[in-house]
Design a protein around this motif. Sequence first.
Motif, short mmCIF file in Angstrom:
data_model
loop_
_atom_site.label_atom_id
_atom_site.label_comp_id
_atom_site.label_asym_id
_atom_site.label_seq_id
_atom_site.Cartn_x
_atom_site.Cartn_y
_atom_site.Cartn_z
N SER A 157 0.67 -1.12 -0.05
CA SER A 157 -0.04 0.09 0.06
C SER A 157 0.98 1.23 0.00
CB SER A 157 -1.09 0.23 1.11
OG SER A 157 -0.29 0.40 2.55
N GLY A 158 0.44 2.48 -0.39
CA GLY A 158 0.81 3.68 -0.20
C GLY A 158 1.12 4.02 1.12
N GLY A 159 2.04 5.03 1.37
CA GLY A 159 2.03 5.46 2.86
C GLY A 159 1.17 6.63 2.84
N TYR A 160 1.20 7.30 4.33
CA TYR A 160 0.16 8.16 4.61
C TYR A 160 1.11 9.37 5.15
CZ TYR A 160 -4.09 10.23 6.47
OH TYR A 160 -5.53 10.82 6.77
N GLY A 161 0.39 10.16 6.22
CA GLY A 161 1.01 11.22 7.02
C GLY A 161 1.06 12.29 5.95
N ASN A 162 1.67 13.28 6.58
CA ASN A 162 1.78 14.64 5.76
C ASN A 162 2.17 14.35 4.45
OD1 ASN A 162 2.77 15.45 8.70
ND2 ASN A 162 1.78 17.22 7.92
N THR A 163 3.09 13.44 4.05
CA THR A 163 3.46 12.96 2.82
C THR A 163 3.62 11.33 2.84
OG1 THR A 163 5.92 13.14 3.15
CG2 THR A 163 4.78 14.85 2.12
N GLY A 219 6.56 -3.93 -0.91
CA GLY A 219 6.88 -2.95 0.11
C GLY A 219 6.00 -2.06 0.27
N GLY A 220 5.48 -1.71 1.48
CA GLY A 220 4.73 -0.21 1.74
C GLY A 220 5.47 1.06 1.52
N GLY A 221 4.61 2.07 1.19
CA GLY A 221 5.35 3.20 1.20
C GLY A 221 5.64 3.98 2.38
N GLY A 222 6.85 4.63 2.27
CA GLY A 222 7.13 5.57 3.65
C GLY A 222 5.90 6.37 3.99
N THR A 223 5.89 6.82 5.38
CA THR A 223 4.80 7.51 5.79
C THR A 223 5.61 8.84 6.60
OG1 THR A 223 3.26 6.10 6.13
CG2 THR A 223 3.17 7.78 7.65
N GLY A 224 5.43 10.07 6.25
CA GLY A 224 5.81 11.32 6.91
C GLY A 224 4.97 11.80 7.90
N GLY A 225 4.97 11.42 9.25
CA GLY A 225 4.03 12.14 10.06
C GLY A 225 4.91 12.55 11.33
N ALA A 226 4.70 12.04 12.41
CA ALA A 226 5.47 12.10 13.57
C ALA A 226 6.81 11.36 13.21
CB ALA A 226 4.76 11.52 14.76
N SER A 227 6.89 10.47 12.36
CA SER A 227 8.00 9.96 12.04
C SER A 227 8.36 10.18 10.40
CB SER A 227 8.22 8.27 12.51
OG SER A 227 7.81 8.10 13.75
N ASN A 228 9.70 9.82 10.10
CA ASN A 228 9.99 9.95 8.64
C ASN A 228 10.59 8.46 8.39
OD1 ASN A 228 9.72 13.04 8.10
ND2 ASN A 228 10.77 13.13 9.88
N LEU A 229 9.98 7.88 7.31
CA LEU A 229 10.11 6.45 7.34
C LEU A 229 10.51 6.23 5.71
CD1 LEU A 229 7.49 4.88 9.51
CD2 LEU A 229 9.95 5.38 10.25
N THR A 230 11.48 5.34 5.67
CA THR A 230 11.97 4.80 4.33
C THR A 230 10.87 3.75 3.89
OG1 THR A 230 13.52 3.95 2.94
CG2 THR A 230 13.24 2.91 5.15
N GLY A 231 10.56 3.65 2.49
CA GLY A 231 9.72 2.61 2.17
C GLY A 231 10.29 1.27 2.88
N ASN A 232 9.30 0.42 2.81
CA ASN A 232 9.61 -0.97 3.12
C ASN A 232 10.31 -1.78 1.92
OD1 ASN A 232 8.61 -0.94 5.83
ND2 ASN A 232 6.56 -1.78 5.29
N ASN A 233 11.02 -2.66 2.37
CA ASN A 233 11.69 -3.74 1.52
C ASN A 233 10.45 -4.58 1.15
OD1 ASN A 233 14.17 -2.54 1.74
ND2 ASN A 233 14.71 -3.98 3.31
N GLY A 234 10.49 -5.17 -0.15
CA GLY A 234 9.51 -5.91 -0.45
C GLY A 234 9.85 -6.63 -1.91
#
Length: 266
Positions: free
Chosen positions: A22-28, A85-100
Amino acid sequence: LLSVPHAGGLVANLLVVAGGGSGGYGNTGGGGGAGGLLEGAIPILAGTTYTVTVGAGGANQTSVTTVGNNGSNSVFDTATAIGGGGGGTGGASNLTGNNGGSGGGGVSYNVGGTIAGGSSTQTNSGGLVGYGFAGGSSTDNGGYYGSGSGGGAGALGIDGGETAGPTAGKAGGAGRYNSITGSSVAYAGGGGSCAEAAAGGVGGVGGGGSGASTSPIVAATAGTANTGGGGGAGVQGTQIGKAGGSGVVIIDAGITAASTTGSPTL
């Protein structure tokens, strides 16, 4: 289950595609990675029962602090296609996309640097050749939202990120074409990235979903069912990251009864 009770056996062409992330969420959010893809020809032995599993796509991501959801694996006997892999999520955290199978796109919201996309973990498996690519990275270059797109079975996700002015989202990584059905069809395209005050990135050819945008407000779209496409990226806490598409297993044994519905018998 696929049962082969008759004498002898045969050589079958196979296509095995896992569920997309799935795509990520958050601010971006980053675009979801496509499911891994396996293809090739292997012997099917008489008197043998084969397990067939079709992987589900990763579910919608509604959390603003959690990376997108990976897709599930698809399996034919010992051949395993890895979920996207799921997309990264930029909210309280800034995360790389998942491996997959293919990696999810990265997110760099307010980090002042670059965040990588997820890597592809798909390898050759069970006598079949594997395909998958990394997600795009994301670099913080300004105040307008952006992100990396998801990788596809045919190409890398595209690098993106925050920009000084409105910039369209990045297209998902292209999928891979396969002619097992008698026609050339693309599978396992990556999910598009998000954008602010510009269009979200289109999904990669092969069932990838498109990314969300803020102005005009346009929701992301899910990966297409039975393609393994990655889901489109969400944005700004209002447009969620969309689900990846379910995978598919196609068996061409030159016999009409070959299928993956119920417990087919050759």
